[in-house]
Design a protein around this motif. Structure first.
Motif, PDB file in Angstrom:
ATOM      1  N   ALA A 190      57.635  -7.377  65.606  1.00 42.34           N
ATOM      2  CA  ALA A 190      56.638  -7.032  66.624  1.00 42.34           C
ATOM      3  C   ALA A 190      56.020  -5.659  66.393  1.00 42.34           C
ATOM      4  N   VAL A 191      56.555  -4.924  65.424  1.00 39.47           N
ATOM      5  CA  VAL A 191      56.089  -3.562  65.150  1.00 39.47           C
ATOM      6  C   VAL A 191      55.058  -3.603  64.011  1.00 39.47           C
ATOM      7  N   PRO A 192      53.918  -2.925  64.187  1.00 36.21           N
ATOM      8  CA  PRO A 192      52.890  -2.928  63.132  1.00 36.21           C
ATOM      9  C   PRO A 192      53.287  -2.044  61.950  1.00 36.21           C
ATOM     10  N   ILE A 193      54.199  -2.566  61.144  1.00 31.23           N
ATOM     11  CA  ILE A 193      54.715  -1.818  59.998  1.00 31.23           C
ATOM     12  C   ILE A 193      53.740  -1.939  58.833  1.00 31.23           C
ATOM     13  N   THR A 194      53.521  -0.841  58.162  1.00 32.52           N
ATOM     14  CA  THR A 194      52.604  -0.812  57.023  1.00 32.52           C
ATOM     15  C   THR A 194      53.299  -1.337  55.763  1.00 32.52           C
ATOM     16  N   ASP A 195      52.507  -1.492  54.698  1.00 35.12           N
ATOM     17  CA  ASP A 195      53.088  -1.904  53.426  1.00 35.12           C
ATOM     18  C   ASP A 195      54.130  -0.894  52.943  1.00 35.12           C
ATOM     19  N   LEU A 196      53.860   0.392  53.193  1.00 39.48           N
ATOM     20  CA  LEU A 196      54.831   1.418  52.805  1.00 39.48           C
ATOM     21  C   LEU A 196      56.122   1.259  53.589  1.00 39.48           C
ATOM     22  N   GLY A 197      55.993   0.983  54.890  1.00 36.87           N
ATOM     23  CA  GLY A 197      57.182   0.774  55.712  1.00 36.87           C
ATOM     24  C   GLY A 197      57.986  -0.415  55.241  1.00 36.87           C
ATOM     25  N   ARG A 198      57.303  -1.497  54.897  1.00 35.71           N
ATOM     26  CA  ARG A 198      57.997  -2.688  54.381  1.00 35.71           C
ATOM     27  C   ARG A 198      58.687  -2.360  53.056  1.00 35.71           C
ATOM     28  N   GLU A 199      58.024  -1.552  52.259  1.00 38.55           N
ATOM     29  CA  GLU A 199      58.627  -1.148  50.991  1.00 38.55           C
ATOM     30  C   GLU A 199      59.910  -0.367  51.236  1.00 38.55           C
ATOM     31  N   HIS A 200      59.870   0.539  52.222  1.00 37.03           N
ATOM     32  CA  HIS A 200      61.067   1.320  52.535  1.00 37.03           C
ATOM     33  C   HIS A 200      62.185   0.457  53.097  1.00 37.03           C
ATOM     34  N   LEU A 201      61.809  -0.616  53.794  1.00 38.33           N
ATOM     35  CA  LEU A 201      62.816  -1.538  54.332  1.00 38.33           C
ATOM     36  C   LEU A 201      63.276  -2.535  53.283  1.00 38.33           C
ATOM     37  N   GLY A 202      62.520  -2.640  52.192  1.00 34.05           N
ATOM     38  CA  GLY A 202      62.873  -3.597  51.157  1.00 34.05           C
ATOM     39  C   GLY A 202      62.602  -5.013  51.593  1.00 34.05           C
ATOM     40  N   THR A 203      61.550  -5.220  52.426  1.00 32.91           N
ATOM     41  CA  THR A 203      61.255  -6.557  52.937  1.00 32.91           C
ATOM     42  C   THR A 203      59.869  -6.986  52.513  1.00 32.91           C
ATOM     43  N   ALA A 204      59.707  -8.290  52.388  1.00 33.98           N
ATOM     44  CA  ALA A 204      58.388  -8.884  52.217  1.00 33.98           C
ATOM     45  C   ALA A 204      57.888  -9.287  53.605  1.00 33.98           C
ATOM     46  N   ASP A 205      56.631  -9.709  53.703  1.00 36.22           N
ATOM     47  CA  ASP A 205      56.085 -10.129  54.982  1.00 36.22           C
ATOM     48  C   ASP A 205      56.966 -11.204  55.610  1.00 36.22           C
ATOM     49  N   GLY A 206      57.364 -10.927  56.854  1.00 39.48           N
ATOM     50  CA  GLY A 206      58.125 -11.924  57.605  1.00 39.48           C
ATOM     51  C   GLY A 206      59.591 -12.001  57.232  1.00 39.48           C
ATOM     52  N   ASP A 207      60.042 -11.235  56.275  1.00 37.27           N
ATOM     53  CA  ASP A 207      61.441 -11.271  55.851  1.00 37.27           C
ATOM     54  C   ASP A 207      62.159 -10.043  56.352  1.00 37.27           C
ATOM     55  N   TRP A 208      63.018 -10.201  57.399  1.00 37.54           N
ATOM     56  CA  TRP A 208      63.707  -9.044  57.992  1.00 37.54           C
ATOM     57  C   TRP A 208      65.211  -9.141  57.806  1.00 37.54           C
ATOM     58  N   SER A 209      65.639  -9.982  56.909  1.00 42.04           N
ATOM     59  CA  SER A 209      67.083 -10.152  56.729  1.00 42.04           C
ATOM     60  C   SER A 209      67.659  -9.026  55.867  1.00 42.04           C
TER      61      SER A 209
END
Length: 209
Positions: A190-209
């Protein structure tokens, strides 16, 4: 001269806190408190004033710890969005299937916030403090380019307060660690995470595992 106390007040408050967290204010009798703390009736009254006063000491202690636990997300070497994710995982692991001891803060908020002005004020102040800590971490993530700058950091701070308090309450009801983890990680969607944020989380779109 008054006799010196032979007990540690902090220990008594901690024992009372555990008793109140397990059975609530109304469900904890004075006899239960005396057994839990090891105090004689007169010693309890002399040192704390009575059941309500001892309850407030225990409740305020628990509320302060709840705020301190959230404040910790503002520190650490991980990225801001990474610290939020770590907090969600930590709550799931600690509270899953009633792993964590019951929370007096949550118990009192449910039982007494609509009946006792002092409890209600403490719950409100604690929520505000926790929301501000989450909001500050969100703002830090925005500054780091991990969350869209147009997002409302205060609203997202309140959102994570609701999610995490809900997770801890569900865990206390026996909900599994896996389910809580799914709830926590899904909430990030639900959070508008940027591509950089996803990179830091190590996730692809929709993948939060």
């Amino acid at each position: 001269m008054p006799r010196p106390r032979t007990f540690d007040e902090a220990d008594v408050v901690a024992r009372a806190r555990k008793a109140f967290a397990e059975t609530g204010y109304a469900g904890t009798s004075l006899d239960t408190l005396l057994e839990a703390t090891g105090l004689a009736r007169q010693s309890l009254y002399n040192a704390f004033g009575g059941k309500k006063e001892l309850f407030m000491r225990a409740f305020l202690s628990d509320a302060a710890e709840a705020v301190d636990a959230v404040e910790s997300i503002r520190h650490g070497s991980d990225s801001p969005i990474g610290r939020i994710r770590a907090q969600l995982v930590k709550v799931a692991v600690e509270h899953g299937a009633s792993q964590a001891p019951p929370s007096l803060f949550t118990k009192a908020a449910v039982e007494l916030a609509t009946q006792d002005a002092e409890v209600a004020a403490t719950v409100a102040a604690s929520f505000d403090a926790m929301r501000d800590h989450y909001g500050a971490c969100i703002a830090e993530a925005q500054d780091a380019g991990e969350i869209e700058g147009t997002a409302d950091s205060g609203s997202l701070g309140a959102y994570f307060c609701a999610v995490i308090e809900g997770m801890s309450t569900l865990g206390g009801s026996g909900v599994s660690r896996a389910t809580l983890l799914d709830i926590g990680l899904t909430s990030l969607a639900a959070v508008p995470i940027t591509d950089l944020g996803r990179e830091h989380l190590g996730t692809a779109d929709g993948d939060w595992s």
